[in-house]
Scaffold this active site. Structure first.
Site, PDB file in Angstrom:
ATOM      1  N   ASN A 163       0.797  -1.237   0.000  1.00 42.18           N
ATOM      2  CA  ASN A 163       0.000   0.000   0.000  1.00 42.18           C
ATOM      3  C   ASN A 163       0.830   1.289   0.000  1.00 42.18           C
ATOM      4  O   ASN A 163       0.380   2.307  -0.520  1.00 42.18           O
ATOM      5  CB  ASN A 163      -1.049  -0.014   1.126  1.00 42.18           C
ATOM      6  CG  ASN A 163      -0.445  -0.129   2.498  1.00 42.18           C
ATOM      7  OD1 ASN A 163       0.734  -0.464   2.645  1.00 42.18           O
ATOM      8  ND2 ASN A 163      -1.236   0.136   3.511  1.00 42.18           N
ATOM      9  N   ALA A 188       6.459  -6.314  -1.410  1.00 40.68           N
ATOM     10  CA  ALA A 188       5.215  -7.010  -1.757  1.00 40.68           C
ATOM     11  C   ALA A 188       5.268  -7.425  -3.226  1.00 40.68           C
ATOM     12  O   ALA A 188       5.725  -6.659  -4.085  1.00 40.68           O
ATOM     13  CB  ALA A 188       4.026  -6.095  -1.508  1.00 40.68           C
ATOM     14  N   GLY A 240       2.467  -5.391   7.562  1.00 42.00           N
ATOM     15  CA  GLY A 240       1.467  -6.121   6.789  1.00 42.00           C
ATOM     16  C   GLY A 240       0.313  -6.528   7.678  1.00 42.00           C
ATOM     17  O   GLY A 240       0.066  -5.902   8.724  1.00 42.00           O
ATOM     18  N   GLU A 262       4.454  -4.183  12.437  1.00 44.74           N
ATOM     19  CA  GLU A 262       3.532  -3.067  12.135  1.00 44.74           C
ATOM     20  C   GLU A 262       2.351  -3.692  11.417  1.00 44.74           C
ATOM     21  O   GLU A 262       2.420  -3.970  10.221  1.00 44.74           O
ATOM     22  CB  GLU A 262       4.236  -2.044  11.236  1.00 44.74           C
ATOM     23  CG  GLU A 262       5.410  -1.348  11.891  1.00 44.74           C
ATOM     24  CD  GLU A 262       4.982  -0.299  12.906  1.00 44.74           C
ATOM     25  OE1 GLU A 262       3.785   0.013  12.998  1.00 44.74           O
ATOM     26  OE2 GLU A 262       5.861   0.196  13.630  1.00 44.74           O
ATOM     27  N   CYS A 296      -3.219   1.399   6.915  1.00 47.02           N
ATOM     28  CA  CYS A 296      -3.438   0.836   8.249  1.00 47.02           C
ATOM     29  C   CYS A 296      -3.960   1.905   9.192  1.00 47.02           C
ATOM     30  O   CYS A 296      -4.578   1.614  10.197  1.00 47.02           O
ATOM     31  CB  CYS A 296      -2.133   0.264   8.778  1.00 47.02           C
ATOM     32  SG  CYS A 296      -0.798   1.457   8.707  1.00 47.02           S
ATOM     33  N   GLU A 393     -10.794  -4.718   9.265  1.00 49.10           N
ATOM     34  CA  GLU A 393     -10.153  -3.647   8.523  1.00 49.10           C
ATOM     35  C   GLU A 393     -10.823  -3.586   7.139  1.00 49.10           C
ATOM     36  O   GLU A 393     -10.798  -4.574   6.399  1.00 49.10           O
ATOM     37  CB  GLU A 393      -8.675  -4.032   8.372  1.00 49.10           C
ATOM     38  CG  GLU A 393      -7.764  -2.886   8.302  1.00 49.10           C
ATOM     39  CD  GLU A 393      -6.301  -3.329   8.222  1.00 49.10           C
ATOM     40  OE1 GLU A 393      -5.998  -4.526   8.113  1.00 49.10           O
ATOM     41  OE2 GLU A 393      -5.459  -2.429   8.270  1.00 49.10           O
ATOM     42  N   SER A 453       0.729  10.419  10.650  1.00 48.22           N
ATOM     43  CA  SER A 453       2.050   9.936  10.215  1.00 48.22           C
ATOM     44  C   SER A 453       3.050  11.082  10.121  1.00 48.22           C
ATOM     45  O   SER A 453       2.760  12.112   9.512  1.00 48.22           O
ATOM     46  CB  SER A 453       1.932   9.269   8.845  1.00 48.22           C
ATOM     47  OG  SER A 453       0.973   8.244   8.894  1.00 48.22           O
ATOM     48  N   GLU A 470       8.269   2.766  14.523  1.00 47.69           N
ATOM     49  CA  GLU A 470       9.073   3.208  13.376  1.00 47.69           C
ATOM     50  C   GLU A 470       9.030   4.730  13.319  1.00 47.69           C
ATOM     51  O   GLU A 470       7.967   5.330  13.477  1.00 47.69           O
ATOM     52  CB  GLU A 470       8.518   2.601  12.082  1.00 47.69           C
ATOM     53  CG  GLU A 470       8.706   1.087  12.065  1.00 47.69           C
ATOM     54  CD  GLU A 470       8.475   0.441  10.710  1.00 47.69           C
ATOM     55  OE1 GLU A 470       7.498   0.798  10.039  1.00 47.69           O
ATOM     56  OE2 GLU A 470       9.275  -0.433  10.333  1.00 47.69           O
TER      57      GLU A 470
HETATM   58  P1  NAD Z   1       0.172  -8.972   3.823  1.00 44.80           P
HETATM   59  O1  NAD Z   1       0.303  -9.391   5.240  1.00 44.80           O
HETATM   60  O2  NAD Z   1      -0.629  -9.842   2.932  1.00 44.80           O
HETATM   61  O3  NAD Z   1       1.606  -8.862   3.140  1.00 44.80           O
HETATM   62  C1  NAD Z   1       2.644  -8.059   3.659  1.00 44.80           C
HETATM   63  C2  NAD Z   1       3.982  -8.625   3.195  1.00 44.80           C
HETATM   64  O4  NAD Z   1       4.153  -9.930   3.724  1.00 44.80           O
HETATM   65  C3  NAD Z   1       4.094  -8.773   1.690  1.00 44.80           C
HETATM   66  O5  NAD Z   1       5.432  -8.521   1.319  1.00 44.80           O
HETATM   67  C4  NAD Z   1       3.744 -10.228   1.461  1.00 44.80           C
HETATM   68  O6  NAD Z   1       4.335 -10.754   0.306  1.00 44.80           O
HETATM   69  C5  NAD Z   1       4.334 -10.877   2.685  1.00 44.80           C
HETATM   70  N1  NAD Z   1       3.681 -12.130   3.085  1.00 44.80           N
HETATM   71  C6  NAD Z   1       2.412 -12.534   2.840  1.00 44.80           C
HETATM   72  N2  NAD Z   1       2.190 -13.742   3.389  1.00 44.80           N
HETATM   73  C7  NAD Z   1       3.341 -14.106   4.001  1.00 44.80           C
HETATM   74  C8  NAD Z   1       3.753 -15.255   4.759  1.00 44.80           C
HETATM   75  N3  NAD Z   1       2.918 -16.257   5.005  1.00 44.80           N
HETATM   76  N4  NAD Z   1       5.008 -15.269   5.241  1.00 44.80           N
HETATM   77  C9  NAD Z   1       5.848 -14.247   5.013  1.00 44.80           C
HETATM   78  N5  NAD Z   1       5.521 -13.143   4.305  1.00 44.80           N
HETATM   79  C10 NAD Z   1       4.287 -13.071   3.817  1.00 44.80           C
HETATM   80  O7  NAD Z   1      -0.344  -7.488   3.863  1.00 44.80           O
HETATM   81  P2  NAD Z   1      -0.662  -6.541   2.624  1.00 44.80           P
HETATM   82  O8  NAD Z   1      -1.977  -6.968   2.074  1.00 44.80           O
HETATM   83  O9  NAD Z   1       0.496  -6.428   1.714  1.00 44.80           O
HETATM   84  O10 NAD Z   1      -0.803  -5.125   3.361  1.00 44.80           O
HETATM   85  C11 NAD Z   1      -1.952  -4.729   3.970  1.00 44.80           C
HETATM   86  C12 NAD Z   1      -1.869  -4.920   5.471  1.00 44.80           C
HETATM   87  O11 NAD Z   1      -0.733  -4.213   5.970  1.00 44.80           O
HETATM   88  C13 NAD Z   1      -3.048  -4.330   6.198  1.00 44.80           C
HETATM   89  O12 NAD Z   1      -3.472  -5.204   7.217  1.00 44.80           O
HETATM   90  C14 NAD Z   1      -2.489  -3.048   6.784  1.00 44.80           C
HETATM   91  O13 NAD Z   1      -3.159  -2.569   7.903  1.00 44.80           O
HETATM   92  C15 NAD Z   1      -1.102  -3.434   7.089  1.00 44.80           C
HETATM   93  N6  NAD Z   1      -0.235  -2.252   7.190  1.00 44.80           N
HETATM   94  C16 NAD Z   1       0.226  -1.912   8.430  1.00 44.80           C
HETATM   95  C17 NAD Z   1       1.017  -0.782   8.567  1.00 44.80           C
HETATM   96  C18 NAD Z   1       1.542  -0.379   9.914  1.00 44.80           C
HETATM   97  O14 NAD Z   1       2.456   0.409   9.949  1.00 44.80           O
HETATM   98  N7  NAD Z   1       1.000  -0.875  11.007  1.00 44.80           N
HETATM   99  C19 NAD Z   1       1.341  -0.014   7.447  1.00 44.80           C
HETATM  100  C20 NAD Z   1       0.849  -0.397   6.194  1.00 44.80           C
HETATM  101  C21 NAD Z   1       0.070  -1.541   6.094  1.00 44.80           C
END
Ligand code: NAD
Length: 489
Positions: A163, A188, A240, A262, A296, A393, A453, A470
C-alpha cells in the site's frame, strides 16, 4: 507501454528488474519471472525476477558478508549516504510517483505525497545516525561503574506491504542503515518496482554492496521460513496484515530473532457534539481517503455523537460523492483503483452485509463495471454496533457511521477492537482531549487532525496491531542492541 517508458527516466532500467544480491543485479536462479499488473486496467506492466529460496540465502550470505565492515563504517558516513539518497529521491520524485501510481493505483498527487513522506525517513535517520550513544554511570551503591554500548543488531529481513511501496521500505531501511545493519528486503509481490528503483538510488548514494539486498518473489512464505530458520539472521521487521504477523512471530521463536510488527488497524474516528463539524469532515476525508482507504491508519469506524451524526454524515457524503474515480495517472482523478479484484470483493461484501443489517447508504455502494478494480467512495449511516464492517479492517473507501450518546460509550466502542494502531478524536474540550489520550487503547491518537504519520514521531500500535515503533527517536532502537560493561571503581 514500451521498455523505454518503463525506464522512468533511468530510475528503473531493464537490468534492475532483477534481484539485487551483493551489489549485482541478478536473474532468479530458476530463471522465473513475476508479472506486475496495473490495477486500473489489469494489464501487465512488466515482470521482475521471481526469486527462490536459494536466491534468498544468497542475499543473506551477502548481507552477512557485508555486516562486519558496515557496522564499523563511521556513523557520519552512514548518515551522509542516507542524506544523499534523500536528495536523489526528492529530485526524482516525479519518476518515483509515476512508478508507484502505475503499480499500486493511487493518484499521482498521492504518490508524490508518499514519495515526500518516504524520503523524509532518510533525512530523519541521516540525522539520527550520529546520535547513537551509550551511558556511563556509577552504581548506586558504589564499587562499580556501569557502561553501556549500543551496537547494530546485525543482518535484518524486511517484509513490506503494497500500500505504501516506498514509505514502508524507507521506514525500515533508514534506521537500519543509520544503525549499521545490513539487510534483505522482500517487497510485496504486487508492487516490487518501487523498491527496485529505490535500491538503485541507494547504490547511487554510495551504499556499499551487500548492505541492501532485494529479493522479489511470489513465495514470501517460503523465503521468510528459510531465512528465519538461519541463525545468521538477527532481526525481522514486518509491515502487513495481522494474520501474517502472527505466523512470523511464531517463526521467530526458533532462532529468537528480534521482531518489529507493524500490523493491521481498525481506527475509530470520534466526533463529539462540541466538535467543529466542518473541520471533522475535512479530517475525515484525509483519514478515510488517503490511499483510497488502503492504509493501516485509515479511519475504519466513525463514532459520532447523536446530536451531530446526521449533519456529519450528510456533509461527508457530499464530499465523498463528489470525488472522481479513475486511473491514478489521469488528470482530475481523485480516487484510483483498489489493488486487486479480491479487495473490491472484500469491501463490497462488508458493505452488503452492513446494509442488510440496517445501514443506510448516503453515497456510493455500487462498484462500476470493469475493467479495473474500482470501488466508489461510500458513506453508510446507522451502522449497527457489532457489524462486521466495524470489526474488520475495510481497506477501502467506505465510511461507516455509528452514533453514541455519552463519552463513556464512545470510549468503550472505540476500544472494543482487537486492534490498537491509530485513533482520531474531534473535540474542542481540552479536558476531554486529555481524557481521550489516556483512555484510548491505541499507539497513536490524532486530535483534531486526520493525519498522524510523521517521520519524527514514533509510529506503531498495541494489541493486534503489533509492537515496535518506526520513526521518531524510538525508530532506531529497533536496530540496536545494548551491551552493558561493568567496570570496577
Ligand atoms: P500482507 O500481510 O498480505 O503482506 C505483507 C507482506 O508480507 C508482503 O510482502 C507479502 O508478500 C508478505 N507475506 C504474505 N504472506 C506471508 C507469509 N505467510 N510469510 C511471510 N511473508 C508473507 O499485507 P498486505 O496486504 O500487503 O498489506 C496490507 C496490510 O498491511 C493491512 O493489514 C495493513 O493494515 C497493514 N499495514 C500496516 C502498517 C503499519 O504500519 N502498522 C502499514 C501499512 C500496512
Amino acid at each position: 507501454m514500451t521498455d523505454h517508458d518503463l525506464d522512468f527516466g533511468g530510475l528503473l532500467p531493464a537490468r534492475q528488474r532483477n534481484l539485487l544480491i551483493g551489489g549485482a543485479w541478478t536473474p532468479a536462479a530458476s530463471g522465473g519471472r513475476l508479472e506486475v499488473h496495473d490495477p486500473a486496467d489489469e494489464s501487465v506492466i512488466t515482470d521482475v525476477a521471481d526469486g527462490t529460496t536459494d536466491d534468498a540465502v544468497a542475499a543473506l550470505d551477502a548481507a552477512v558478508a557485508a555486516q562486519h565492515d558496515w557496522a564499523r563504517t563511521p556513523p557520519r558516513e552512514r548518515g551522509e549516504i542516507l542524506r544523499r539518497a534523500f536528495e536523489i529521491i526528492v529530485d526524482r520524485a516525479d519518476d518515483f510517483a509515476r512508478i508507484i501510481s502505475l503499480e499500486m493505483g493511487k493518484t499521482l498527487a498521492e504518490a508524490k505525497g508518499e514519495v515526500a513522506y518516504g524520503a523524509e525517513f532518510f533525512r530523519w535517520f541521516s540525522e539520527e545516525a550520529v546520535r547513537i550513544h551509550g551511558r556511563w554511570m556509577h552504581a548506586p551503591a558504589g564499587g562499580s561503574r556501569l557502561l553501556t554500548i549500543r551496537k547494530p543488531v546485525g543482518p535484518c529481513l524486511f517484509l513490506t506491504p503494497w500500500n505504501f511501496p516506498i514509505a514502508m521500505g524507507t521506514r525500515k531501511i533508514g534506521p537500519a542503515v543509520a544503525a549499521g545493519c545490513t539487510m534483505v528486503v522482500k517487497p510485496a509481490e504486487l508492487t516490487p518496482l518501487t523498491m527496485l528503483a529505490l535500491a538503485g538510488v541507494m547504490a547511487e548514494a554510495g551504499l556499499p554492496d551487500g548492505v541492501l539486498n532485494v529479493v522479489t518473489t511470489h513465495d514470501s512464505a517460503a523465503l521468510s521460513r528459510t531465512l528465519m530458520a538461519d541463525p545468521r539472521l538477527r532481526k525481522v521487521s514486518f509491515t502487513g496484515s495481522t494474520p501474517v504477523g502472527r505466523i512470523l512471530v511464531e517463526q521467530s521463536a526458533g532462532q529468537l530473532q528480534r521482531v518489529s510488527m507493524e500490523l493491521g488497524g481498525n481506527a475509530p474516528f470520534l466526533v463529539f457534539d462540541d466538535a467543529d463539524v466542518d473541520a471533522a469532515v475535512d479530517g475525515a476525508m484525509v483519514a478515510k481517503m488517503r490511499n483510497m482507504g488502503e492504509a493501516c491508519t485509515a479511519a475504519n469506524r466513525f463514532l459520532v455523537h447523536r446530536a451531530v451524526a446526521d449533519e456529519f454524515g450528510r456533509k461527508l457524503g457530499e464530499r465523498m460523492g463528489a470525488l472522481r474515480l479513475g486511473r491514478g495517472q489521469d488528470d482530475g482523478v481523485d480516487v484510483g483503483p483498489l489493488i486487486n479484484g479480491a479487495a473490491v470483493e472484500s469491501v463490497g461484501g462488508l458493505v452488503r452485509e452492513a446494509v442488510g443489517a440496517g445501514a443506510r447508504v448516503v453515497t456510493g455502494g455500487t462498484p462500476p463495471d470493469g475493467p479495473g478494480h474500482f470501488y466508489p467512495p461510500t458513506v453508510l449511516l446507522d451502522v449497527p454496533v457489532g457489524a462486521r464492517i466495524a470489526e474488520e479492517e475495510i481497506f477501502g473507501p467506505v465510511a461507516p457511521i455509528t452514533t453514541f450518546d455519552t463519552e463513556e460509550e464512545a470510549v468503550a466502542q472505540a476500544n472494543a477492537s482487537e486492534y490498537g494502531l491509530t485513533s482520531y478524536v474531534y473535540t474542542r474540550d481540552l479536558a476531554r482531549t486529555i481524557r481521550m489520550a489516556e483512555a484510548l487503547e491505541f499507539g497513536m491518537v490524532g486530535v483534531n487532525t486526520g493525519l498522524v504519520s510523521n517521520p519524527a514521531a514514533p509510529f506503531g500500535g498495541v494489541k493486534a496491531s503489533g509492537y515496535g515503533r518506526e520513526g521518531g527517536f524510538e525508530g532506531i532502537d529497533e536496530y540496536l542492541e545494548t551491551t552493558y560493561v561493568s567496570l570496577p571503581g
